[in-house]
Design a protein around this motif. Structure first.
Motif, PDB file in Angstrom:
ATOM      1  N   ARG A  92       0.529  -5.903 -15.168  1.00 12.40           N
ATOM      2  CA  ARG A  92       1.486  -6.682 -14.430  1.00 12.40           C
ATOM      3  C   ARG A  92       2.277  -5.643 -13.850  1.00 12.40           C
ATOM      4  O   ARG A  92       3.189  -5.547 -13.074  1.00 12.40           O
ATOM      5  N   GLU A  93       2.403  -4.366 -14.556  1.00 18.96           N
ATOM      6  CA  GLU A  93       3.261  -3.283 -14.257  1.00 18.96           C
ATOM      7  C   GLU A  93       2.894  -2.604 -13.083  1.00 18.96           C
ATOM      8  O   GLU A  93       3.763  -2.101 -12.449  1.00 18.96           O
ATOM      9  N   MET A  94       1.764  -2.233 -12.898  1.00 21.30           N
ATOM     10  CA  MET A  94       1.068  -1.493 -11.948  1.00 21.30           C
ATOM     11  C   MET A  94       0.380  -2.305 -10.807  1.00 21.30           C
ATOM     12  O   MET A  94      -0.044  -3.412 -11.183  1.00 21.30           O
ATOM     13  N   SER A  95       0.584  -2.088  -9.489  1.00 21.59           N
ATOM     14  CA  SER A  95      -0.086  -2.770  -8.491  1.00 21.59           C
ATOM     15  C   SER A  95      -1.461  -3.015  -8.314  1.00 21.59           C
ATOM     16  O   SER A  95      -2.157  -1.590  -8.566  1.00 21.59           O
ATOM     17  N   GLN A 122      -9.211  -6.845 -13.778  1.00 28.21           N
ATOM     18  CA  GLN A 122      -8.345  -6.099 -13.782  1.00 28.21           C
ATOM     19  C   GLN A 122      -8.302  -4.897 -14.494  1.00 28.21           C
ATOM     20  O   GLN A 122      -7.983  -4.005 -14.193  1.00 28.21           O
ATOM     21  N   GLU A 142      -3.366  -3.731  -6.091  1.00 29.35           N
ATOM     22  CA  GLU A 142      -3.814  -3.216  -4.795  1.00 29.35           C
ATOM     23  C   GLU A 142      -3.936  -1.735  -4.622  1.00 29.35           C
ATOM     24  O   GLU A 142      -4.992  -1.178  -4.096  1.00 29.35           O
ATOM     25  N   THR A 143      -3.052  -0.973  -4.917  1.00 26.22           N
ATOM     26  CA  THR A 143      -3.003   0.446  -4.589  1.00 26.22           C
ATOM     27  C   THR A 143      -3.459   1.075  -5.630  1.00 26.22           C
ATOM     28  O   THR A 143      -3.786   2.302  -5.612  1.00 26.22           O
ATOM     29  N   GLN A 144      -3.036   0.739  -7.096  1.00 24.84           N
ATOM     30  CA  GLN A 144      -3.156   1.524  -8.317  1.00 24.84           C
ATOM     31  C   GLN A 144      -2.708   2.790  -8.407  1.00 24.84           C
ATOM     32  O   GLN A 144      -2.530   3.692  -9.076  1.00 24.84           O
ATOM     33  N   TYR A 181       4.212   0.785  -8.818  1.00 27.31           N
ATOM     34  CA  TYR A 181       4.863  -0.173  -9.593  1.00 27.31           C
ATOM     35  C   TYR A 181       5.064  -1.392  -9.027  1.00 27.31           C
ATOM     36  O   TYR A 181       5.279  -1.432  -7.901  1.00 27.31           O
ATOM     37  N   THR A 182       4.774  -2.422  -9.557  1.00 28.72           N
ATOM     38  CA  THR A 182       5.107  -3.883  -9.020  1.00 28.72           C
ATOM     39  C   THR A 182       6.439  -3.866  -9.283  1.00 28.72           C
ATOM     40  O   THR A 182       7.271  -3.277 -10.009  1.00 28.72           O
ATOM     41  N   ASP A 183       7.286  -5.237  -8.771  1.00 26.58           N
ATOM     42  CA  ASP A 183       8.857  -5.456  -8.838  1.00 26.58           C
ATOM     43  C   ASP A 183       8.662  -5.735 -10.521  1.00 26.58           C
ATOM     44  O   ASP A 183       9.771  -5.413 -10.726  1.00 26.58           O
ATOM     45  N   GLU A 240      -0.354   4.836   2.683  1.00 28.94           N
ATOM     46  CA  GLU A 240       0.557   4.216   1.525  1.00 28.94           C
ATOM     47  C   GLU A 240      -0.005   5.112   0.523  1.00 28.94           C
ATOM     48  O   GLU A 240      -1.232   5.645   0.365  1.00 28.94           O
TER      49      GLU A 240
END
Length: 328
Positions: free
Chosen positions: A201-204, A144, A206-208, A211-213, A63
């Motif tokens: 909140r825009e970017m994940s 974060q 977990e992976t950096q 994008y998040t939903d 991923e």
């Protein structure tokens, strides 16, 4: 054996190294067959890679944000260096030294955290002191922030990049406030802290590298106004007093106008002195950060020019005797 960084790669060299993967995609070649394209990075820069064989299986095997071991050969394509990968294999994060992959070390991030608190500690307006304290005392949010990139690809696109971006802008604010004493320094300092806060909140986390939903559907500008309103409510509970309505409006305006132009995603143009100043401080640091990344992205050693970047519509002159980065 000492690691060979991306910035040290030359043309027609064998590669067998671990990199951080991002922006993977499957693309058709001229015959309609799919190949894998991705971006590889370490602390020295980025390089594009392509894999022609078993593209779909490779695509599913890792991923964005994963570390991958890549074996292949470098070649020049359209004036820039790329890797033709024969093998790509995901590796555990426990197998790597993270400082090899991110421009900012843990120690550097810790120094930036302290500097952020020091610079924001100069705010003197009571309502803004309470608001800033609500952010600085939110330990999960601050953690974060310490890990987040400022963007996925364009500028400060690495762990701690957003924190570095904010601190640099606050440092510039001290100079700007001296040159332009009619600016409200406290308001501008708070606006700097807030302008990209929605990216958390825009970017994940977990992976950096995705994008998040919420990020895809709403975006960091609107998400930033949501966070501001949440923190204003906390500040009101903390002080027992209503937050000044006009001050809240000015802060929200700075968030929604900081891109400066409608075509760049701002719902509104900057219409206060502090909003105008915020836009140009943000633009200066993001542009220079992006251009600095361009200078080391997929460029051969001793190459005088960077690769052409479609986002900025140009390539950059590096010089004929550019020395190897001292950090390598």
């Amino acid at each position: 054996m000492r690691r060979r960084f991306i910035a040290q790669l030359g043309e027609n060299e064998a590669v067998g190294e671990i990199y951080r993967a991002s922006k993977k995609s499957l693309r058709p070649n001229r015959h309609g067959q799919l190949y894998l394209q991705l971006l590889l990075s370490d602390r020295s820069g980025t390089i594009e890679a392509r894999a022609w064989n078993s593209a779909e299986a490779l695509y599913r095997s890792f991923e964005d944000g994963d570390f991958v071991r890549v074996e292949g050969t470098t070649q020049v394509f359209q004036g820039g260096l790329q890797i033709i990968a024969k093998r790509i294999e995901r590796v555990s994060a426990t197998e790597v030294i993270e400082d090899d992959f991110f421009p900012l070390t843990d120690a550097a991030i810790a120094r930036l955290q302290l500097r952020l608190r020091e610079l924001l500690g100069r705010v003197e307006t009571p309502a803004l002191i309470a608001l800033v304290d609500c952010f600085l005392s939110d330990e999960p949010l601050m953690q974060q922030l310490a890990e987040a990139p400022a963007a996925l690809a364009y500028h400060h696109a690495y762990r701690g990049g957003l924190l570095e971006h904010l601190v640099t802008m606050l440092e510039m604010l001290d100079k700007a406030a001296t040159c332009y004493p009619y600016l409200d320094r406290d308001l501008l300092a708070a606006g700097i802290l807030l302008h990209d806060i929605g990216k958390l909140r825009e970017m994940s986390p977990e992976t950096q590298a995705a994008y998040t939903d919420e990020g895809e559907l709403i975006g960091h500008i609107v998400l930033g106004t949501h966070i501001l309103r949440e923190k204003i409510r906390q500040a009101e509970l903390l002080t027992g007093e209503p937050f000044p309505a006009e001050l809240a409006l000015r802060l929200e305006h700075m968030i929604v106008s900081h891109h400066g132009h409608y075509e760049f995603g701002s719902p509104k143009l900057p219409m206060t002195l502090e909003a105008v100043a915020l836009h140009y401080l943000d633009t200066l640091d993001s542009k220079l950060g992006a251009f600095a990344q361009m200078l080391s992205a997929g460029v051969r050693p001793q190459e005088a020019w960077s690769r052409y970047h479609p986002v900025v519509g140009r390539k950059l002159f590096r010089g004929l005797s550019r020395e190897e980065d001292a950090r390598l």
